[in-house]
Scaffold this motif. Sequence first.
Motif, PDB file in Angstrom:
ATOM      1  N   PHE A   7       0.911  -0.895   0.402  1.00 41.03           N
ATOM      2  CA  PHE A   7       0.051   0.422   0.231  1.00 41.03           C
ATOM      3  C   PHE A   7       0.896   1.515  -0.086  1.00 41.03           C
ATOM      4  O   PHE A   7       2.351   1.090   0.577  1.00 41.03           O
ATOM      5  CB  PHE A   7      -1.021  -0.041   1.073  1.00 41.03           C
ATOM      6  N   ILE A   8       0.592   2.097  -0.613  1.00 43.65           N
ATOM      7  CA  ILE A   8       1.785   3.268  -0.719  1.00 43.65           C
ATOM      8  C   ILE A   8      -0.017   4.578  -0.838  1.00 43.65           C
ATOM      9  O   ILE A   8      -1.148   4.656  -0.222  1.00 43.65           O
ATOM     10  CB  ILE A   8       2.059   4.197  -1.836  1.00 43.65           C
ATOM     11  N   THR A   9       0.157   5.410   0.516  1.00 44.75           N
ATOM     12  CA  THR A   9      -0.067   6.872   0.157  1.00 44.75           C
ATOM     13  C   THR A   9       0.202   8.232  -0.379  1.00 44.75           C
ATOM     14  O   THR A   9       1.750   8.430  -1.427  1.00 44.75           O
ATOM     15  CB  THR A   9       0.104   7.488   1.851  1.00 44.75           C
ATOM     16  N   ASN A  10      -0.496   8.684  -0.971  1.00 38.71           N
ATOM     17  CA  ASN A  10      -0.185  10.013  -1.595  1.00 38.71           C
ATOM     18  C   ASN A  10       0.299  11.581  -1.293  1.00 38.71           C
ATOM     19  O   ASN A  10       0.543  12.399  -1.872  1.00 38.71           O
ATOM     20  CB  ASN A  10      -1.159  10.318  -2.343  1.00 38.71           C
ATOM     21  N   LYS A  11      -0.543  11.038   0.498  1.00 41.06           N
ATOM     22  CA  LYS A  11      -0.605  12.526   0.877  1.00 41.06           C
ATOM     23  C   LYS A  11       1.077  12.929   0.955  1.00 41.06           C
ATOM     24  O   LYS A  11       2.314  12.009   1.514  1.00 41.06           O
ATOM     25  CB  LYS A  11      -0.909  12.225   2.327  1.00 41.06           C
ATOM     26  N   MET A  12       1.350  14.221   1.055  1.00 39.43           N
ATOM     27  CA  MET A  12       2.677  14.728   0.748  1.00 39.43           C
ATOM     28  C   MET A  12       2.972  15.122   2.431  1.00 39.43           C
ATOM     29  O   MET A  12       4.326  15.819   2.818  1.00 39.43           O
ATOM     30  CB  MET A  12       2.790  15.606  -0.769  1.00 39.43           C
ATOM     31  N   ASN A  13       1.901  16.002   2.930  1.00 40.33           N
ATOM     32  CA  ASN A  13       2.344  16.913   3.817  1.00 40.33           C
ATOM     33  C   ASN A  13       2.777  16.398   5.748  1.00 40.33           C
ATOM     34  O   ASN A  13       1.143  16.482   6.567  1.00 40.33           O
ATOM     35  CB  ASN A  13       1.587  18.114   4.359  1.00 40.33           C
ATOM     36  N   ILE A  14       3.302  14.952   5.803  1.00 40.04           N
ATOM     37  CA  ILE A  14       3.474  13.896   6.323  1.00 40.04           C
ATOM     38  C   ILE A  14       4.436  15.163   7.761  1.00 40.04           C
ATOM     39  O   ILE A  14       5.136  15.431   7.398  1.00 40.04           O
ATOM     40  CB  ILE A  14       3.958  13.044   5.987  1.00 40.04           C
ATOM     41  N   PHE A  15       3.827  15.008   8.599  1.00 37.32           N
ATOM     42  CA  PHE A  15       4.343  15.446   9.972  1.00 37.32           C
ATOM     43  C   PHE A  15       5.478  14.494  10.555  1.00 37.32           C
ATOM     44  O   PHE A  15       6.463  14.957  10.646  1.00 37.32           O
ATOM     45  CB  PHE A  15       2.869  15.934  11.113  1.00 37.32           C
ATOM     46  N   LEU A  16       5.057  13.602  10.506  1.00 34.99           N
ATOM     47  CA  LEU A  16       6.170  12.402  11.349  1.00 34.99           C
ATOM     48  C   LEU A  16       5.444  11.134  10.445  1.00 34.99           C
ATOM     49  O   LEU A  16       4.480  10.906  10.489  1.00 34.99           O
ATOM     50  CB  LEU A  16       5.236  12.583  13.218  1.00 34.99           C
ATOM     51  N   SER A 122       9.231  15.112  23.467  1.00 33.72           N
ATOM     52  CA  SER A 122      10.040  15.201  24.303  1.00 33.72           C
ATOM     53  C   SER A 122      11.172  15.124  22.730  1.00 33.72           C
ATOM     54  O   SER A 122      12.299  16.226  23.054  1.00 33.72           O
ATOM     55  CB  SER A 122      10.493  15.225  24.939  1.00 33.72           C
ATOM     56  N   PHE A 123      11.132  14.204  21.501  1.00 33.12           N
ATOM     57  CA  PHE A 123      12.218  14.932  20.761  1.00 33.12           C
ATOM     58  C   PHE A 123      11.860  15.162  19.453  1.00 33.12           C
ATOM     59  O   PHE A 123      12.610  15.812  19.091  1.00 33.12           O
ATOM     60  CB  PHE A 123      12.512  12.565  20.425  1.00 33.12           C
ATOM     61  N   ILE A 124      10.781  15.901  19.344  1.00 35.29           N
ATOM     62  CA  ILE A 124      10.686  16.143  18.113  1.00 35.29           C
ATOM     63  C   ILE A 124      11.545  18.017  19.066  1.00 35.29           C
ATOM     64  O   ILE A 124      12.305  18.262  18.159  1.00 35.29           O
ATOM     65  CB  ILE A 124       9.034  16.859  18.041  1.00 35.29           C
ATOM     66  N   ASP A 128      13.791  19.792  16.975  1.00 30.57           N
ATOM     67  CA  ASP A 128      13.497  21.294  17.122  1.00 30.57           C
ATOM     68  C   ASP A 128      15.073  22.557  17.334  1.00 30.57           C
ATOM     69  O   ASP A 128      15.218  23.494  16.779  1.00 30.57           O
ATOM     70  CB  ASP A 128      12.337  22.124  17.367  1.00 30.57           C
ATOM     71  N   GLY A 129      15.551  21.818  18.935  1.00 29.28           N
ATOM     72  CA  GLY A 129      16.249  22.556  19.079  1.00 29.28           C
ATOM     73  C   GLY A 129      17.810  22.328  18.685  1.00 29.28           C
ATOM     74  O   GLY A 129      19.132  22.926  19.416  1.00 29.28           O
ATOM     75  N   GLY A 130      18.405  21.512  17.550  1.00 33.25           N
ATOM     76  CA  GLY A 130      19.032  21.515  16.830  1.00 33.25           C
ATOM     77  C   GLY A 130      19.725  20.177  16.842  1.00 33.25           C
ATOM     78  O   GLY A 130      20.767  20.479  15.976  1.00 33.25           O
ATOM     79  N   TYR A 131      19.311  19.181  17.399  1.00 33.66           N
ATOM     80  CA  TYR A 131      19.854  18.004  17.333  1.00 33.66           C
ATOM     81  C   TYR A 131      19.532  17.430  15.593  1.00 33.66           C
ATOM     82  O   TYR A 131      18.283  17.348  15.570  1.00 33.66           O
ATOM     83  CB  TYR A 131      18.922  17.016  18.319  1.00 33.66           C
ATOM     84  N   ASP A 132      19.748  16.243  15.300  1.00 35.64           N
ATOM     85  CA  ASP A 132      19.833  14.926  14.501  1.00 35.64           C
ATOM     86  C   ASP A 132      19.456  14.414  14.484  1.00 35.64           C
ATOM     87  O   ASP A 132      18.413  14.144  13.575  1.00 35.64           O
ATOM     88  CB  ASP A 132      21.006  15.818  13.482  1.00 35.64           C
ATOM     89  N   VAL A 133      19.922  13.374  15.587  1.00 38.03           N
ATOM     90  CA  VAL A 133      19.707  12.162  15.860  1.00 38.03           C
ATOM     91  C   VAL A 133      19.262  12.493  17.743  1.00 38.03           C
ATOM     92  O   VAL A 133      19.431  12.331  17.547  1.00 38.03           O
ATOM     93  CB  VAL A 133      20.641  10.976  15.645  1.00 38.03           C
ATOM     94  N   VAL A 134      17.758  11.509  17.804  1.00 37.38           N
ATOM     95  CA  VAL A 134      17.673  11.545  19.301  1.00 37.38           C
ATOM     96  C   VAL A 134      17.368  10.694  19.514  1.00 37.38           C
ATOM     97  O   VAL A 134      16.511   9.200  18.909  1.00 37.38           O
ATOM     98  CB  VAL A 134      16.667  12.776  19.414  1.00 37.38           C
ATOM     99  N   ILE A 135      18.098   9.315  20.402  1.00 39.72           N
ATOM    100  CA  ILE A 135      18.117   8.016  20.567  1.00 39.72           C
ATOM    101  C   ILE A 135      17.594   8.005  22.363  1.00 39.72           C
ATOM    102  O   ILE A 135      18.126   8.745  22.624  1.00 39.72           O
ATOM    103  CB  ILE A 135      19.056   7.649  20.635  1.00 39.72           C
ATOM    104  N   GLY A 136      16.501   6.778  22.497  1.00 37.49           N
ATOM    105  CA  GLY A 136      15.904   6.967  23.559  1.00 37.49           C
ATOM    106  C   GLY A 136      16.881   5.998  23.823  1.00 37.49           C
ATOM    107  O   GLY A 136      17.425   4.883  23.792  1.00 37.49           O
ATOM    108  N   SER A 137      16.881   6.014  25.657  1.00 37.95           N
ATOM    109  CA  SER A 137      18.055   5.256  26.870  1.00 37.95           C
ATOM    110  C   SER A 137      17.421   4.909  27.948  1.00 37.95           C
ATOM    111  O   SER A 137      17.018   5.749  29.012  1.00 37.95           O
ATOM    112  CB  SER A 137      18.821   5.866  26.414  1.00 37.95           C
ATOM    113  N   ARG A 138      17.800   3.547  28.093  1.00 37.90           N
ATOM    114  CA  ARG A 138      17.343   2.953  29.198  1.00 37.90           C
ATOM    115  C   ARG A 138      18.068   3.165  30.330  1.00 37.90           C
ATOM    116  O   ARG A 138      18.406   3.030  31.944  1.00 37.90           O
ATOM    117  CB  ARG A 138      16.936   2.010  29.188  1.00 37.90           C
ATOM    118  N   TYR A 139      19.266   4.141  30.418  1.00 32.34           N
ATOM    119  CA  TYR A 139      20.564   3.839  30.736  1.00 32.34           C
ATOM    120  C   TYR A 139      20.918   5.886  31.486  1.00 32.34           C
ATOM    121  O   TYR A 139      22.267   5.917  31.964  1.00 32.34           O
ATOM    122  CB  TYR A 139      22.036   3.230  30.694  1.00 32.34           C
TER     123      TYR A 139
END
Length: 259
Positions: A7-16, A122-124, A128-139
């Motif tokens: 399946f594909i989508t034609n919607k182009m204004n995707i936020f997430l 919080s990841f978003i 938006d605050g300048g990070y390119d990659v945000v990774i979840g951490s349990r530690y």
Amino acid sequence: MSAHTVFITNKMNIFLSIIIPAYNEQRRIRKTLIYISDFLRLNKIDFEIIVVANNCNDNTVELLNQIKQESIKELIVIDIPRQGVIGNMKGYAISVGMQKAIGKYHLFIDADNATTFESVFSFIKYIDGGYDVVIGSRYVKGSEVIKKQPLYRVVLSRLSNLLIQLVLLPGIYDTQCGYKMFSQRASKNIFQKVTVTGWGADMEMLAIAQTQGYKIKEAPIRWEAQDESTVRAHAFTYTLKELFAIRWNVARGIYQVRK
């Protein structure tokens, strides 16, 4: 190796864009998809969910098609058929999904939804605050582990992470948590370079990001171990082999060019 979009989508204004690698997940995937789609609709977020079924030998793909037709029109199903490779190809599945994604933010999660999805806000903000990659951490400080893994998995995880820090990614305490967000630009650059098809892809995507100078944030999460894990103990051994292959790639400089 080919991937076939069902399946594909034609919607182009995707936020997430949410990318979920799925290996024999027929028992858990419906609950995860319904929870995430309901949560995002409630918060009025334009989204797409890309589930990449990799090497499945159960009814995961058929179930996904049914869910798409019945209730989640934003769902995109990509089926990577079995072609002689045995087992979970998580890394390849994530790369395929990330390169199909069109959202402003690209988040990949595990099919078990072990990390509380509300962390997305919080990841978003970090992106938006300048990070390119945000990774979840349990530690890291602020994380909450509600239900821990069996002791042998905890020990293997901690020992493996110490080795990963020594060999490849110093200062990153949890490379394997299945909850990572990328800016659209970073995602497109990083995932066209991922070569690892298995569990070690988490390490490789971070090594690529680090090599290319992207800003990485390790963020606290709320996490609960799931009872029906598809990760087998031998995966740790195989992932460690991938670790040294990635280290060799770094030494050869194959990740350096950013497009």
